[in-house]
Scaffold this active site. Structure first.
Site, PDB file in Angstrom:
ATOM      1  N   ASP A  25       5.302  -4.044  -2.982  1.00 49.68           N
ATOM      2  CA  ASP A  25       4.762  -5.386  -3.246  1.00 49.68           C
ATOM      3  C   ASP A  25       3.831  -5.411  -4.464  1.00 49.68           C
ATOM      4  O   ASP A  25       3.838  -6.357  -5.249  1.00 49.68           O
ATOM      5  CB  ASP A  25       4.035  -5.922  -2.005  1.00 49.68           C
ATOM      6  CG  ASP A  25       2.927  -5.003  -1.532  1.00 49.68           C
ATOM      7  OD1 ASP A  25       3.238  -3.837  -1.192  1.00 49.68           O
ATOM      8  OD2 ASP A  25       1.754  -5.411  -1.515  1.00 49.68           O
ATOM      9  N   SER A  44      -6.455  10.051  -0.288  1.00 47.23           N
ATOM     10  CA  SER A  44      -7.238   9.006   0.370  1.00 47.23           C
ATOM     11  C   SER A  44      -7.608   9.274   1.823  1.00 47.23           C
ATOM     12  O   SER A  44      -8.598   8.724   2.306  1.00 47.23           O
ATOM     13  CB  SER A  44      -6.506   7.668   0.259  1.00 47.23           C
ATOM     14  OG  SER A  44      -5.203   7.779   0.762  1.00 47.23           O
ATOM     15  N   GLU A 102       2.963   3.511  -4.705  1.00 48.20           N
ATOM     16  CA  GLU A 102       3.376   2.850  -3.471  1.00 48.20           C
ATOM     17  C   GLU A 102       4.607   3.553  -2.911  1.00 48.20           C
ATOM     18  O   GLU A 102       5.360   4.187  -3.648  1.00 48.20           O
ATOM     19  CB  GLU A 102       3.778   1.394  -3.757  1.00 48.20           C
ATOM     20  CG  GLU A 102       2.628   0.471  -4.069  1.00 48.20           C
ATOM     21  CD  GLU A 102       3.097  -0.976  -4.170  1.00 48.20           C
ATOM     22  OE1 GLU A 102       2.577  -1.809  -3.418  1.00 48.20           O
ATOM     23  OE2 GLU A 102       3.984  -1.249  -5.005  1.00 48.20           O
ATOM     24  N   SER A 115      -4.654  -1.100  10.400  1.00 52.43           N
ATOM     25  CA  SER A 115      -3.585  -0.223  10.872  1.00 52.43           C
ATOM     26  C   SER A 115      -4.111   1.173  11.191  1.00 52.43           C
ATOM     27  O   SER A 115      -3.351   2.060  11.511  1.00 52.43           O
ATOM     28  CB  SER A 115      -2.479  -0.134   9.820  1.00 52.43           C
ATOM     29  OG  SER A 115      -2.988   0.424   8.629  1.00 52.43           O
ATOM     30  N   GLY A 149       7.744  -0.212   0.106  1.00 48.60           N
ATOM     31  CA  GLY A 149       6.596  -1.113   0.177  1.00 48.60           C
ATOM     32  C   GLY A 149       6.071  -1.416  -1.215  1.00 48.60           C
ATOM     33  O   GLY A 149       4.881  -1.237  -1.494  1.00 48.60           O
ATOM     34  N   LYS A 164     -11.986   4.872   3.737  1.00 50.24           N
ATOM     35  CA  LYS A 164     -12.305   3.563   4.303  1.00 50.24           C
ATOM     36  C   LYS A 164     -13.748   3.442   4.768  1.00 50.24           C
ATOM     37  O   LYS A 164     -14.318   2.351   4.819  1.00 50.24           O
ATOM     38  CB  LYS A 164     -11.382   3.271   5.485  1.00 50.24           C
ATOM     39  CG  LYS A 164      -9.924   3.066   5.090  1.00 50.24           C
ATOM     40  CD  LYS A 164      -9.711   1.668   4.568  1.00 50.24           C
ATOM     41  CE  LYS A 164      -8.226   1.379   4.344  1.00 50.24           C
ATOM     42  NZ  LYS A 164      -8.029   0.021   3.803  1.00 50.24           N
TER      43      LYS A 164
END
Lengths: 332, 332
Positions: free
Chosen positions: A219, A313, A213, A87, A217, A62
């Site tokens: 989506d 990640s 995923e 989050s 979750g 990030k």
């Protein structure tokens, strides 16, 4: 997806944006190591390269997107400061980027964010505002926060500069290990995938981009199958960084063109992957960061004989949470 | 220690032996990464470089010495096989070296060795023989085992080829980061220190070599102060790889000349260091491997303003033991 190019399918970012981000990040982001494991290769039949963003500053990829976005602000906006909702890892990333660039940061964080993440954000000098992620809309709250304070909102993924920054993960990976058959990437909001897919397909057209995923979750998977963004109930999963209810608009616009497939992994498979990474590779990886390894070890994705990059990640799980998650299954 | 050179102070190995080992190990041992931490630098005031042998094959530096020693055996001895006694990592190292070189390995292991280490040795195809390390002499048992089976005994540290192999850790560290003011090394039997000190002082005369022992296992410190090898009761410490009662003869012969100082750390300080390495550096490090970080973070050694290498010697701690050691102190 077809030859009929429509407006929403126009590239949001290109390889040149990722290259520009790489220049901005030089000397600020860590060029993280790529590690390999003979055991992982033996178990999967693939030649696997782990791009270890758990060693990135703030412990996750990030920082790349946040730093790229904050450093690209006009000077007068940079002077007023930035805001973010997150989050966890994005919060720390924006806080650190703001501190390094000498400005104010206000961070909106869910009440149930890991204590270590809240403490880390405060340690970087940012102000923290809490909300309930099961009842409140963080996007609306974040926008109000930014507007009222004259702050620039740095979204966790819905921003071209953020996606371009994350894409430098893919750029570095391919620069270091050479051509790959596939890259496997955790998918939450889709910014990491959008950036890495842009870089990877730009450098190497035809490379297979596979997203992962958590089962609860899914989506992105539903949205890709549907051809349009699908909203699901906010998922409860140990992979808190991937607990997203709907893909981003911008990220989906990129990912629908570039992603081949999304596979799903269970929380139990994520824990197995975390244990493997700990025991066999001596790596501390947070649940969200372990999903590519979970996908390979569980057989949810089969890449035998291929050269495969996995994006690990992030590593932001403290000892307390690690013990809580993995201690229960010890001694079986 | 003085200008009066006596026979026992003659170098047991030299830089050229370490260089020869480096050639043999190329393509077999992992050239492990050197990692840094802004937080660790900030806390210690030093510029710290961690040579991460937890990423070495079998999870510890021991593979270097074992492979170097086994590969140097005459062909007819290599064909008959090897034996070793070890509290853990050396066992795996000899087992793997034997497998790679296509020969038999019989390993003598203490009954209370971590289950994961015994399992790993067997997984490499070695035969395991158990003993009680509080009542039996592993050196005598190991020699009998080797004699009876016509096997070459590969000792964990009392062997020139083993020390030279371990020395490649120091060679790689200095090659990668350039001149250092000091290197801090865990000291058990003293083979790692002897090898690294030989390489480092050979490349850079005047470099300060600092050893670290657990408080309850201070045989090297006492021996250096005494000027002769001192035997202590077998120590009970969480740093099982450093639970040695007396320095080796050969290793002490090297270390008495080349080591500046031995500092001691408590088990609590080792746990703090393991937690720091986990939380802040995302590294899994076994207790013995964490002692250099423990020495710096606790202030037992003060190297502010210096460029310092730390040898992180291994990462062989499984999730179960990690949870048992660090779970108890969680939530304080």
């Amino acid at each position: 997806m077809t030859g009929e190019s429509v407006r929403q399918d126009a590239p949001v970012i290109g390889l040149e944006d990722v290259r520009a981000a790489a220049v901005r990040l030089t000397g600020h982001a860590t060029r993280t190591p790529v590690l390999t494991s003979r055991t992982l290769n033996a178990r999967t039949g693939a030649q696997v390269f782990l791009k270890c963003e758990n060693f990135q500053r703030v412990g996750a990829f990030k920082f790349r997107g946040a730093y790229n976005a904050v450093s690209a602000l006009p000077p007068e906006q940079l002077a007023r400061g930035v805001a973010a909702y997150s989050s966890g890892n994005h919060a720390q990333a924006v806080a650190l980027a703001a501190r390094e660039l000498g400005t104010r940061a206000v961070i909106l964080m869910p009440e149930d964010a890991p204590a270590s993440k809240v403490a880390a954000v405060k340690a970087y000098g940012a102000e923290v505002v809490s909300y309930d992620r099961y009842t409140e809309d963080r996007v609306m709250l974040g926008e109000a926060l930014a507007r009222d304070g004259g702050l620039a909102l740095v979204p966790p993924y819905e921003h071209a500069d953020v996606m371009a920054g994350q894409g430098t993960v893919g750029l570095e990976l391919l620069e270091e290990v050479g051509p790959l058959d596939a890259i496997v990437v955790p998918v939450g909001g889709g910014g990491l995938m959008a950036g890495v897919a842009t870089a990877a397909t730009g450098l190497q057209p035809g490379i297979t981009m596979i997203g992962v995923e958590p089962e609860l979750g899914d989506d992105q998977r539903r949205s890709l199958l549907e051809g349009d963004r699908v909203r699901i109930p906010i998922p409860r999963t140990i992979a808190d960084g991937l607990a997203i209810d709907i893909p981003g608009e911008l990220t989906f616009c990129v990912n629908r063109r570039l992603v081949s497939e999304i596979v799903l992994v269970s929380d139990a498979q994520i824990l197995d992957a975390m244990r493997f990474l700990f025991d066999r590779m001596k790596l501390v990886v947070e649940p969200s960061g372990a999903v590519p390894v979970a996908a390979l070890l569980s057989g949810r994705v089969e890449l035998s004989g291929k050269r495969v990059g996995l994006v690990i990640s992030g590593g932001n799980i403290d000892v307390q949470r690690f013990v809580a998650l993995l201690g229960a299954s010890v001694g079986e």
